[in-house]
Design a protein around this motif. Structure first.
Motif, PDB file in Angstrom:
ATOM      1  N   VAL A 164      29.659 -21.528   9.643  1.00 60.56           N
ATOM      2  CA  VAL A 164      28.618 -21.535  10.665  1.00 60.56           C
ATOM      3  C   VAL A 164      29.029 -20.515  11.727  1.00 60.56           C
ATOM      4  N   PRO A 165      28.092 -20.075  12.580  1.00 59.77           N
ATOM      5  CA  PRO A 165      28.431 -19.030  13.552  1.00 59.77           C
ATOM      6  C   PRO A 165      29.684 -19.305  14.371  1.00 59.77           C
ATOM      7  N   ARG A 166      29.870 -20.548  14.806  1.00 55.10           N
ATOM      8  CA  ARG A 166      31.018 -20.833  15.661  1.00 55.10           C
ATOM      9  C   ARG A 166      32.342 -20.590  14.934  1.00 55.10           C
ATOM     10  N   ILE A 167      32.386 -20.854  13.635  1.00 50.44           N
ATOM     11  CA  ILE A 167      33.608 -20.606  12.872  1.00 50.44           C
ATOM     12  C   ILE A 167      33.907 -19.114  12.821  1.00 50.44           C
ATOM     13  N   TRP A 168      32.880 -18.297  12.526  1.00 49.35           N
ATOM     14  CA  TRP A 168      33.104 -16.843  12.484  1.00 49.35           C
ATOM     15  C   TRP A 168      33.509 -16.322  13.862  1.00 49.35           C
ATOM     16  N   GLU A 169      32.889 -16.860  14.920  1.00 47.22           N
ATOM     17  CA  GLU A 169      33.242 -16.432  16.272  1.00 47.22           C
ATOM     18  C   GLU A 169      34.696 -16.778  16.591  1.00 47.22           C
ATOM     19  N   LYS A 170      35.122 -17.990  16.213  1.00 51.22           N
ATOM     20  CA  LYS A 170      36.502 -18.404  16.491  1.00 51.22           C
ATOM     21  C   LYS A 170      37.502 -17.566  15.709  1.00 51.22           C
ATOM     22  N   MET A 171      37.151 -17.193  14.481  1.00 46.50           N
ATOM     23  CA  MET A 171      38.039 -16.335  13.695  1.00 46.50           C
ATOM     24  C   MET A 171      38.214 -14.978  14.365  1.00 46.50           C
ATOM     25  N   THR A 202      32.587 -13.345  -1.768  1.00 45.75           N
ATOM     26  CA  THR A 202      31.262 -13.643  -1.236  1.00 45.75           C
ATOM     27  C   THR A 202      31.402 -14.686  -0.141  1.00 45.75           C
ATOM     28  N   ALA A 203      31.033 -14.299   1.070  1.00 53.06           N
ATOM     29  CA  ALA A 203      31.049 -15.238   2.190  1.00 53.06           C
ATOM     30  C   ALA A 203      29.628 -15.377   2.723  1.00 53.06           C
ATOM     31  N   PHE A 204      29.360 -16.523   3.317  1.00 49.79           N
ATOM     32  CA  PHE A 204      28.024 -16.804   3.822  1.00 49.79           C
ATOM     33  C   PHE A 204      28.102 -17.255   5.272  1.00 49.79           C
ATOM     34  N   CYS A 205      27.063 -16.943   6.030  1.00 43.10           N
ATOM     35  CA  CYS A 205      26.932 -17.429   7.404  1.00 43.10           C
ATOM     36  C   CYS A 205      25.541 -18.020   7.554  1.00 43.10           C
ATOM     37  N   GLY A 206      25.469 -19.254   8.028  1.00 37.03           N
ATOM     38  CA  GLY A 206      24.187 -19.905   8.225  1.00 37.03           C
ATOM     39  C   GLY A 206      24.327 -21.082   9.155  1.00 37.03           C
ATOM     40  N   GLY A 207      23.227 -21.747   9.409  1.00 34.99           N
ATOM     41  CA  GLY A 207      23.236 -22.936  10.256  1.00 34.99           C
ATOM     42  C   GLY A 207      22.666 -22.719  11.631  1.00 34.99           C
ATOM     43  N   ALA A 208      22.714 -21.465  12.123  1.00 38.13           N
ATOM     44  CA  ALA A 208      22.173 -21.136  13.445  1.00 38.13           C
ATOM     45  C   ALA A 208      22.180 -19.625  13.571  1.00 38.13           C
ATOM     46  N   SER A 209      21.591 -19.136  14.643  1.00 30.33           N
ATOM     47  CA  SER A 209      21.588 -17.693  14.862  1.00 30.33           C
ATOM     48  C   SER A 209      22.980 -17.229  15.273  1.00 30.33           C
ATOM     49  N   ILE A 210      23.285 -15.974  14.967  1.00 27.68           N
ATOM     50  CA  ILE A 210      24.604 -15.423  15.249  1.00 27.68           C
ATOM     51  C   ILE A 210      24.455 -13.987  15.736  1.00 27.68           C
ATOM     52  N   SER A 211      25.366 -13.565  16.557  1.00 29.85           N
ATOM     53  CA  SER A 211      25.349 -12.202  17.057  1.00 29.85           C
ATOM     54  C   SER A 211      25.587 -11.205  15.929  1.00 29.85           C
ATOM     55  N   GLU A 212      24.857 -10.095  15.967  1.00 28.62           N
ATOM     56  CA  GLU A 212      25.062  -9.035  14.982  1.00 28.62           C
ATOM     57  C   GLU A 212      26.472  -8.471  15.081  1.00 28.62           C
ATOM     58  N   ASP A 213      27.030  -8.430  16.288  1.00 26.95           N
ATOM     59  CA  ASP A 213      28.367  -7.861  16.474  1.00 26.95           C
ATOM     60  C   ASP A 213      29.431  -8.657  15.730  1.00 26.95           C
ATOM     61  N   VAL A 214      29.251  -9.983  15.671  1.00 28.71           N
ATOM     62  CA  VAL A 214      30.226 -10.816  14.963  1.00 28.71           C
ATOM     63  C   VAL A 214      30.187 -10.517  13.473  1.00 28.71           C
ATOM     64  N   LEU A 215      28.986 -10.462  12.888  1.00 27.95           N
ATOM     65  CA  LEU A 215      28.867 -10.149  11.462  1.00 27.95           C
ATOM     66  C   LEU A 215      29.408  -8.757  11.164  1.00 27.95           C
ATOM     67  N   LEU A 216      29.102  -7.803  12.038  1.00 30.36           N
ATOM     68  CA  LEU A 216      29.582  -6.437  11.831  1.00 30.36           C
ATOM     69  C   LEU A 216      31.102  -6.386  11.836  1.00 30.36           C
ATOM     70  N   PHE A 217      31.736  -7.217  12.654  1.00 35.28           N
ATOM     71  CA  PHE A 217      33.191  -7.245  12.716  1.00 35.28           C
ATOM     72  C   PHE A 217      33.796  -7.586  11.360  1.00 35.28           C
ATOM     73  N   PHE A 218      33.219  -8.576  10.669  1.00 32.72           N
ATOM     74  CA  PHE A 218      33.799  -8.987   9.381  1.00 32.72           C
ATOM     75  C   PHE A 218      33.496  -7.983   8.275  1.00 32.72           C
ATOM     76  N   TRP A 219      32.333  -7.348   8.314  1.00 35.73           N
ATOM     77  CA  TRP A 219      32.098  -6.252   7.371  1.00 35.73           C
ATOM     78  C   TRP A 219      33.066  -5.104   7.647  1.00 35.73           C
ATOM     79  N   THR A 220      33.422  -4.929   8.919  1.00 34.72           N
ATOM     80  CA  THR A 220      34.412  -3.908   9.286  1.00 34.72           C
ATOM     81  C   THR A 220      35.762  -4.227   8.646  1.00 34.72           C
ATOM     82  N   LEU A 221      36.115  -5.512   8.621  1.00 36.94           N
ATOM     83  CA  LEU A 221      37.379  -5.912   7.983  1.00 36.94           C
ATOM     84  C   LEU A 221      37.325  -5.769   6.465  1.00 36.94           C
ATOM     85  N   GLY A 222      36.115  -5.624   5.920  1.00 33.50           N
ATOM     86  CA  GLY A 222      35.969  -5.556   4.473  1.00 33.50           C
ATOM     87  C   GLY A 222      35.641  -6.899   3.842  1.00 33.50           C
TER      88      GLY A 222
END
Length: 615
Positions: free
Chosen positions: A285-292, A363-383
């Motif tokens: 969920v967004p909060r998990i990706w944000e905390k990572m 394959t990773a997924f993000c769902g459950g609520a809206s999330i900032s584009e910057d957070v998703l971009l960060f993980f694509w940046t990591l590969g």
């Protein structure tokens, strides 16, 4: 019988489990950490224990059409109980372990559950409290507890351990086993498999009935799109299983793919457990990706100047590559990008992936609520390929998914083929198809409202762009209209505010008012570290929130966000909340979504301070 993706939606989950046990009985199915060691359960043992659970429940009087309530943290016993209820032609329903006893009481009462599976003493105590207060639990006949620690002196008239349930199943196997097998054989894909109680942001939760076909057709389509199978997918189960997302992407997806599910010790040990098992898939969920992302930011602050320079340069260069990769459907856009990314991976990104335990994720997924584009971009940046999904309880978890070839940043991807969609005149997304739920338990009026005109009304305002990729603007009921007639989408601005490491939650105000304002909950951990580095003394969240320097910090973060939006969308005033929002206080749902009406009532004084006579 071959378990092809086309065949699976025509079966039930117990039938699939039985076939997995027959064809791959010795393969690893489940792992749970106990006393420092990962304990393994094969597919054969999974089926045997679920069947014994079913026989025990049948001996206790559980019958087709009944509902089994489960109040527990994630565990193999959660799976055994859920599948056992389905084996008997009934349905399992989850209760969040964080729910106080009045909410547990409402769900058990409303569902008319006769048996409750509890994870431990804490959950059992809630059931006992619910039974003893305010109308009690009139349909409840039996409490079954997995971990009996601390319960030696509890009355045992209606209480038994899960091991005793299994032993009852063993003792009755010769007598009742054939009847349970007959019920498994007789299961139909359109039987109700699970009941999921919605989080209830606008009232008491409703029990959404989902069939085997709903869940399996949805999961099979996700598997088909992303190429998920036992060799390409394994997952860590850590989100509450009473939420449809975890149920779909771990328990149900495991049935579809034959993959391995490992259970996290707790939500606080997710990253540690990820490092230990290195799964091939991950749902966050967004909060998990944000905390990572924040955990990496913390770690970088403690490194040498040279290491920080390498990190900053790698992320900056990697972000350019990630943007081109996303625009190219998730594939690296050129040979130059491939070579550059390879260097960045060796120098920096590989270590960051391993630090998070995501180094093997395909394959990773993000769902459950809206999330900032910057957070998703960060993980694509990591590969790490993070595909955003969109869905709701009533459509079995997901109706849209990004996928290779459709990865436009900020969208939730394309429609799954098991659905049809249309967009109403006011922009609301409407759905129908195999994944749409059967209706709300004991609530025909709410069901009819949800299915007005034969379409499931999602309540979300959306747009389609590019290759019919879905962009969710906001909840229909959350759109703000200022006194000047300007429509404002709160989530866009709130997510931009939450990009700040110092802001944990933001609630936009302004409906019917002359200007926008915000209530802000600071992040205690990150703001506390900032305060320490600036020699500011504090003892509690409140003393930190009331510090004038912290207010200046948040004012700067809000001004930074204001520069990204039109003047009419700027936040002119704000108040920092003096307490952290809490589920127990009715301010958040069990899934940590803000109850906006409750917020406006509870923090009326703060809102009055903001607007005064200027509203």
């Amino acid at each position: 019988m071959t378990l092809s993706l086309d065949r699976i939606p025509e079966m039930t989950m117990p039938q699939i489990l039985r076939e997995r046990a027959r064809t791959q009985g010795n393969r690893l199915a489940l792992r749970e950490k106990s006393r420092g060691l990962w304990q393994r359960t094969t597919w054969g043992e999974y089926f045997r224990r679920a069947r014994l659970t079913a026989i025990g429940l049948y001996a206790l009087g559980f019958r087709p059409g009944d509902r089994l309530a489960i109040a527990s943290d994630d565990s193999p016993e959660w799976y055994f109980s859920d599948i056992a209820a389905q084996m008997l032609g009934g349905a399992g329903l989850g209760i969040y372990p964080t729910n106080p006893w009045p909410e547990l009481q409402y769900i058990v009462q409303h569902s008319q559950s006769r048996i409750v599976i509890c994870g431990d003493q804490e959950q059992t105590d809630k059931v006992i409290d619910a039974r003893a207060n305010e109308g009690g639990l009139p349909t409840l006949e039996r409490i079954i507890c997995v971990d009996m620690k601390g319960m030696r002196n509890y009355p045992r008239d209606t209480l038994m351990s899960f091991e005793e349930l299994l032993e009852l199943g063993r003792s009755k196997e010769a007598e009742l086993g054939s009847e349970v097998d007959r019920l498994i054989d007789g299961g139909k894909p359109d039987d109700t498999a699970i009941v999921v109680y919605t989080s209830g942001t606008t009232g008491m939760p409703k029990g959404a009935r989902l069939s085997h076909r709903n869940m399996l057709s949805n999961a099979a389509e996700i598997a088909r799109i992303h190429g998920l199978n036992a060799d390409t997918y394994s997952v860590l189960c850590y989100l509450p299983l009473c939420h449809v997302a975890e149920r779909s992407f771990s328990l149900v997806q495991q049935m579809v793919t034959g993959c391995t599910v490992s259970f996290a010790e707790s939500v606080d040990t997710v990253v540690t457990n990820l490092r230990e098992i290195a799964p091939l898939g991950f749902l966050g969920v967004p909060r998990i990706w944000e905390k990572m992302q924040q955990s990496i930011d913390y770690r970088v602050q403690d490194t040498t100047p040279l290491q920080r320079w390498v990190y900053q340069r790698s992320i900056a260069k990697g972000r350019e590559i990630a943007r081109r990769r996303l625009a190219n459907g998730g594939r690296l856009a050129s040979l130059g990008d491939r070579l550059t990314y390879g260097v960045l991976y060796l120098v920096c990104l590989r270590a960051l992936q391993r630090f998070l335990g995501l180094n093997r994720v395909r394959t990773a997924f993000c769902g459950g609520a809206s999330i900032s584009e910057d957070v998703l971009l960060f993980f694509w940046t990591l590969g790490v390929p993070v595909y955003q999904i969109y869905g709701m309880t009533e459509c079995a978890g997901a109706s849209h998914s990004q996928r290779p070839g459709a990865t436009t940043l900020g969208t939730s991807g394309q429609l799954l083929s098991v659905f049809d969609q249309k967009i109403a005149e006011d922009g609301e997304l409407l759905l129908r198809g195999e994944g749409c739920f059967q209706g709300y338990l004991f609530d025909e009026q709410a069901t009819a409202k949800a299915y007005a005109d034969g379409w499931l009304h999602t309540g979300d305002i959306v747009e389609l762009e590019g290759a019919d990729e879905l962009r969710v603007m906001d909840r229909k009921k959350d759109i703000l209209i200022t006194s000047g007639g300007k429509n404002i989408t709160p989530s866009l601005i709130e997510n931009a505010l939450k990009d700040s490491p110092y802001i944990r939650e933001a609630i936009l105000l302004g409906d019917g008012r002359k200007f926008l304002a915000a209530l802000v909950q600071i992040d205690l951990e990150t703001t506390g570290k900032w305060a320490q580095s600036n020699d500011l003394q504090y003892t509690t969240y409140r003393t930190l929130a009331e510090n004038p320097k912290v207010r200046e910090l948040i004012a700067g973060e809000i001004e930074r966000v204001n520069q990204r939006f039109a003047r009419v969308e700027n936040i002119r005033r704000f108040e920092i909340l003096k307490k952290e929002l809490d589920h127990d206080d009715g301010e958040l749902t069990a899934t940590m979504k803000v109850r906006r009406k409750a917020i406006e009532t509870k923090f009326a004084d703060e809102i009055a301070t903001i607007y005064g006579s200027a509203a």
